[in-house]
Each structure stands twice: as C-alpha cells, then as structure tokens.
Design an enzyme around this catalytic site. Structure first.
Site, PDB file in Angstrom:
ATOM      1  N   MET A   1       2.907  -9.146  -1.630  1.00  0.00           N
ATOM      2  CA  MET A   1       2.436  -8.684  -0.307  1.00  0.00           C
ATOM      3  C   MET A   1       0.921  -8.549  -0.316  1.00  0.00           C
ATOM      4  O   MET A   1       0.334  -8.122  -1.305  1.00  0.00           O
ATOM      5  CB  MET A   1       3.070  -7.347   0.033  1.00  0.00           C
ATOM      6  CG  MET A   1       4.516  -7.480   0.355  1.00  0.00           C
ATOM      7  SD  MET A   1       5.188  -5.932   0.907  1.00  0.00           S
ATOM      8  CE  MET A   1       6.907  -6.390   1.048  1.00  0.00           C
TER       9      MET A   1
ATOM     10  N   HIS B   1       0.840  -1.204   0.000  1.00  0.00           N
ATOM     11  CA  HIS B   1       0.000   0.000   0.000  1.00  0.00           C
ATOM     12  C   HIS B   1       0.884   1.266   0.000  1.00  0.00           C
ATOM     13  O   HIS B   1       0.551   2.256  -0.641  1.00  0.00           O
ATOM     14  CB  HIS B   1      -0.899   0.029   1.237  1.00  0.00           C
ATOM     15  CG  HIS B   1      -1.917  -1.073   1.294  1.00  0.00           C
ATOM     16  ND1 HIS B   1      -1.836  -2.111   2.185  1.00  0.00           N
ATOM     17  CD2 HIS B   1      -3.045  -1.298   0.576  1.00  0.00           C
ATOM     18  CE1 HIS B   1      -2.873  -2.923   2.034  1.00  0.00           C
ATOM     19  NE2 HIS B   1      -3.619  -2.463   1.051  1.00  0.00           N
TER      20      HIS B   1
END
Ligand code: AMP
Length: 289
Positions: free
Chosen positions: A186, A37
């Site tokens: 991820m 992110h």
C-alpha cells in the site's frame, strides 16, 4: 481527537501529558493516509496510552519543487480516518512554523553512510531533510515510542541509527508493510495508477518474492538475479529504476559476514514510481556474491 497546528500549543499539551505520566507513541506521516499508515497507529496504540500523528509534507526532503507541489494533500479526510482509529492528537503544522527562518540556513541532522547510498544517491539531500524533520518532530512531540514502516526500509535504518547515535530516549517500532490482497504494497502513490497500471502493479512484489526464493537458495550470482528481474519487469511494462540486494544491517554490499540481505525494488509504472523491499536470511557458508 485534538487537531493542533501550532508547535507552541503542542508543546503545552505535551507538557500536560508528561505531568500526568502518560506515555506517548508517535507516528510521523506526510498525510494522504491509507490502511498502511493505520497499522502504524495500531502499533502505537499497543505501546502507549496516547498516540500522536503528525501530517507534514516536509519541503526539506524534496529535491524537486514540482514533486512537493504535486504531493496529494487530504488533511480533512486524513483527520476523519485518524479520529475513527482512536488517535488522540494530530499535529498539522504549516511549513512556516516548522522552518520560520526558511530552509537555507536550517541546522540539519545527517546520518552518514546510510543516507548517501541507494535511494540517497538518486535523491541527494532527501535523507538529510528526512532525518532533520524527524529529529525536530521528536523534539516537539517527545515520544517514548515512534512507529515507522518497513516499507521505507532505508528511512527506517537511518532513523534507528540517528536515535542510537544521538542517544535519543525513544524506542523505534518497525511495522511490517501492509499489502493489498494481490501483494501490492500500500502506498499513497497507488492512487495515481491508471486502471491498467493497477492490474500490472502487483507484478513488482511477485518478482521480488521470486528473487527472495532464488536468493535463499544461494545458487545464483546476485547480479544475475538483478538483471533477470529487471528484464522481467521491463517486459511487463515497468521501467525498472533500481534493484539492489544489500546487507540488511549496513545497506552496503552483501559480504561473507552478512546474516540478512534486503532486496530493494524501485520501478516506474507510467509516471508512478513504486517501491518495495523484502528481507532474506542468508546462510553465510553458501553466500554467492
Ligand atoms: P509517508 O506518509 O509516506 O511518509 O509514510 C509515513 C509512514 O507510513 C512511514 O513510516 C512509512 O514507512 C509508513 N508506511 C507507508 N506505507 C506503508 C505500508 N504499506 N505499510 C506500513 N507502513 C507504511
């Protein structure tokens, strides 16, 4: 860093920023943030002076009420990470302020074709919920740029199509998938893996990379590549959910006109569903469908 949960307050802040002539980059998320992110935040910071991140677990895109309840909520830790990353505003609305009249009569945005194939076939209504919330957040944040991860390949394709079809004045910035050193993409879901599952998980990307090499060689039929990969994953302790090789632009079957294919992988390790994808450039004269 400002943390705003009230849509009206956000609107007022956006109005100020627009009056000052500030450009805005927007990163929509569902929280439980990791380094992946944060690469979207960095991509936003390269584009605009102001970066706004939203954290909203969107009930409209969950087909399973239990999944929604189980979705990890770590807003305080997320905000700490975003403050360190230099984000300007975090928008953390409640579902009641986003859907004040509930979900049953909510107006929706649907991108046909791209939303109903692949993941959309397995999760009816998921992409309708996603495109509706992204549109709504775009209307609140009014960004110049919006960053989306290539990790969610179909989502990115749908958002690009929506922006084009609805003539939204927003540039979509695709961001490459951030991986662990061992190749594992991820994901918020990785934290749910047991110790043993964590050791096995990188095999998903290994199998995907092997398909990519074989696909590039264009000697083997796609169905054989998919079956072999599925067997290898199952033998290694995964439960393969779906492997697709489709045209990267249309998400439909690869054809002689396809310039790029995308390999889309989804497999369970225990209870955790892992996804990954990779784009491969094709030589049209050699396509082996
Ligand atoms: P989520 O909170 O899972 O809805 O994800 C928010 C955004 O982060 C989406 O645009 C995802 O594609 C993106 N994202 C998630 N994981 C990664 C990753 N490993 N690398 C890059 N972007 C990611």
């Amino acid at each position: 860093m400002l943390i705003i949960d009230d849509p009206q307050q956000l609107r007022e802040k956006i109005k100020q920023l627009k009056q000052q002539g500030s450009e805005i980059a927007f990163v929509p998320t569902m929280g439980n943030l990791h380094e992946g992110h944060l690469t979207l935040v960095q991509a936003g910071q390269k584009k605009a002076a102001v970066v706004i991140v939203s954290i909203f677990v969107n009930p409209m895109q969950f087909n399973n009420a239990q999944d929604l309840l189980n979705y990890p909520k770590t807003v305080a830790q997320d905000c700490e990470k975003l403050a360190v990353a230099g984000v300007n505003i975090v928008f953390t609305p409640e579902a009641s302020s986003i859907y004040p009249n509930g979900l049953n009569t909510q107006t929706y945005v649907e991108v046909p074709l791209l939303s109903n194939c692949l993941e959309g076939e397995l999760r009816p209504g998921h992409f309708r919920g996603m495109s509706t919330i992204v549109n709504k957040l775009f209307n609140l944040v009014q960004p110049d740029y919006a960053c989306f991860g290539e990790k969610d390949f179909q989502q990115l394709a749908i958002v690009k199509q929506m922006v084009s079809d609805l003539a939204l004045p927003i540039e979509i910035i695709p961001v490459a998938t951030k991986r662990e050193k061992n190749g594992l993409a991820m994901s918020s879901r990785n934290s749910k893996l047991s110790g043993l599952e964590k050791q096995k998980a990188p095999f998903l990307a290994k199998v995907m990379n092997r398909i990519a090499i074989d696909l590039q060689a264009q000697k083997t039929e796609l169905s054989i590549l998919i079956d072999d990969a599925s067997n290898d994953l199952n033998n290694a302790g995964f439960n393969t959910d779906a492997i697709h090789i489709v045209d990267a632009q249309t998400l439909q079957a690869v054809s002689c006109d396809s310039k790029e294919a995308v390999i889309l992988m989804a497999a369970f390790l225990g209870e955790t569903r892992l996804i990954d994808n990779k784009v491969v450039t094709l030589n049209p004269s050699k396509i082996n469908i």
